[in-house]
Design an enzyme around this catalytic site. Structure first.
Site, PDB file in Angstrom:
ATOM      1  N   HIS A  60       0.890  -1.167   0.000  1.00  0.00           N
ATOM      2  CA  HIS A  60       0.000   0.000   0.000  1.00  0.00           C
ATOM      3  C   HIS A  60       0.927   1.215   0.000  1.00  0.00           C
ATOM      4  CE1 HIS A  60      -3.828   2.041   1.877  1.00  0.00           C
ATOM      5  NE2 HIS A  60      -3.397   2.644   0.785  1.00  0.00           N
ATOM      6  N   LEU A  61       0.778   2.092  -0.971  1.00  0.00           N
ATOM      7  CA  LEU A  61       1.767   3.143  -1.211  1.00  0.00           C
ATOM      8  C   LEU A  61       2.089   3.940   0.054  1.00  0.00           C
ATOM      9  CD1 LEU A  61       3.549   4.724  -3.147  1.00  0.00           C
ATOM     10  CD2 LEU A  61       1.566   6.146  -3.709  1.00  0.00           C
ATOM     11  N   HIS A  62       3.383   3.992   0.378  1.00  0.00           N
ATOM     12  CA  HIS A  62       3.811   4.753   1.545  1.00  0.00           C
ATOM     13  C   HIS A  62       5.299   5.061   1.444  1.00  0.00           C
ATOM     14  CE1 HIS A  62       4.921   0.615   2.555  1.00  0.00           C
ATOM     15  NE2 HIS A  62       5.766   1.083   3.472  1.00  0.00           N
ATOM     16  N   PHE A  63       5.678   6.160   2.073  1.00  0.00           N
ATOM     17  CA  PHE A  63       7.067   6.534   2.299  1.00  0.00           C
ATOM     18  C   PHE A  63       7.296   6.490   3.808  1.00  0.00           C
ATOM     19  CE2 PHE A  63       5.785   8.460  -1.640  1.00  0.00           C
ATOM     20  CZ  PHE A  63       6.896   8.406  -2.471  1.00  0.00           C
TER      21      PHE A  63
END
Length: 432
Positions: free
Chosen positions: A232-235
């Protein structure tokens, strides 16, 4: 002489909210980040300045607010027991040597960290709502929404979800932290984006680094296959008040043709560092830098090349590392000695902040052992040059014909991060 690091310690208890990720949350009334709860909720809001100029005294005051707000909110979540363990109790030291690798002993993290739930041989995989994702996180773990404030930066303690026509960006705690203030930037959380970089989300990460305006606040990104554990898109981001070894490493500037330098972005190669990588800097605007680097990342992920990204120097310096450690593991090409350390070299390890699971490895850590581990991450020189050519094409960059590769110590530029006090309250620092 070995340099010890200490940070303030506070009591902690295991989180009551993420001990069982399989419990159903949709519609459960537990104030989650899903469609059932988030759109009608109110959360703190940090609005960032869209086009930051060179720092001024006014910007310094705003920067102090951002730093203090983030860490104050993080500490409040710690006091509420939302972390899996007390990271402030972990021993940390700077290893003697030319680059100053940072070692941390975190004996329980690999047991308490969420396990990977997807294939490690595919960089791009579809989002799977049945697996853990950030919509299942409780709102108590969110520090604030992070949204574009136009010409001004400001903070609201309680604000509705900002835009009805788009999903909000949120900053949440990492419940398995590796450093003080460890947070996650989750772009457009309700859009359920898989872990893949796009230009808009990458620009958002640069804007967060610019808003922090501190050389000790870095953001990192791990692709699938390069030790991201959640699709799940994350930085990730945290503060560490010493320079990372990669920030001190020598670089060799790659000359570009004049036609491809209109964006103002320059590209260099790391020299005499265990992991081969590229360094992108400058840009007429943050958007110019984001466009070039995200284009390179998109080629890597579309062509199934795992990679890691470090966003450094207030968003003005980006390190890009294509890597192959998981591939070597699968092929049986990593020594048992390295496998036994249980270290998965993701962005922080590659940058020189190495989290060790066993006390013996920590006590015997040396620049030689760090170099040996990270060298296994790197592409070969031949493969690296091949990949570099492809991503240059994808990013619209043309290497000038007169480039000569720098040998060790020749035509090298050293760019250490300045060591200066961080604008945070006393007691919140990693101290030398």
């Amino acid at each position: 002489m070995e340099m010890k690091l200490t940070i303030r310690r506070v009591p902690t208890v295991v989180s009551n909210y993420q001990d069982d990720a399989d419990k159903p949350r949709a519609g459960c009334g537990r104030n989650c980040l899903g469609d059932c709860c988030l759109p009608v909720s109110k959360l703190p809001l940090y609005a960032f300045k869209a086009n930051p100029a060179k720092p001024s005294q006014e910007d310094a005051a705003s920067t102090k607010s951002f730093v203090n707000i983030l860490l104050t909110e993080w500490e409040e979540r710690m006091a509420r027991g939302l972390f899996r363990y007390d990271v402030t109790a972990c021993e940390t030291k700077v290893i003697p040597g030319n680059l100053g690798f940072v070692a941390q002993l975190n004996e329980g993290r690999h047991l308490k960290k969420r396990p990977t739930e997807f294939r490690v041989d595919r960089v791009l995989q579809p989002f799977d709502p049945a697996k853990f994702n950030f919509t299942k996180v409780g709102q108590e773990e969110v520090l604030f929404q992070f949204e574009n404030g136009g010409d001004d930066s400001y903070f609201l303690n309680n604000a509705p979800i900002t835009a009805a026509d788009r999903a909000p960006n949120v900053v949440a705690i990492n419940v398995s932290p590796i450093e003080y203030g460890h947070v996650l930037l989750i772009p457009r959380v309700l859009d359920r984006l898989p872990q893949r970089i796009d230009p808009e989300s990458f620009l958002l990460a640069l804007q967060m680094a610019a808003e922090a305006a501190s050389p000790y606040f870095r953001l990192g990104y791990n692709s699938l296959g390069a030790f991201a554990t959640i699709n799940h898109l994350h930085f990730q981001a945290y503060y560490l008040s010493v320079p990372f070894p990669v920030e001190k490493a020598a670089t060799h500037k790659i000359p570009l043709s004049e036609d491809t330098m209109k964006s103002g972005v320059t590209v260099s190669k790391l020299i005499n560092y265990p992991v081969r990588g590229l360094v992108f800097e400058g840009g007429n605007t943050l958007n110019d830098l984001a466009t070039v680097v995200s284009s390179a990342c998109i080629w890597l992920q579309d062509n199934n090349v795992p990679y890691n990204v470090l966003i450094s120097d207030c968003g003005k310096r980006i390190f890009l590392f294509p890597q192959c450690y998981a591939e070597k593991q699968a092929l049986g090409e990593v020594s048992q000695e390295l496998l036994d350390t249980q270290v998965n070299p993701a962005v922080w390890e590659i940058s020189g902040h190495i989290v060790l699971k066993r006390r013996n490895d920590y006590e015997e850590a040396s620049e030689t052992s760090a170099w040996k581990l990270l060298a296994e991450v790197s592409l070969s020189e031949e493969r690296f040059e091949e990949v570099k050519a492809y991503i240059f094409t994808a990013a619209g960059l043309v290497q000038a014909d007169d480039d000569e590769e720098a040998s060790e110590g020749e035509e090298a530029t050293y760019a250490p991060v300045p060591v200066a006090p961080m604008p945070v309250a006393e007691g919140c620092l990693v101290l030398q």
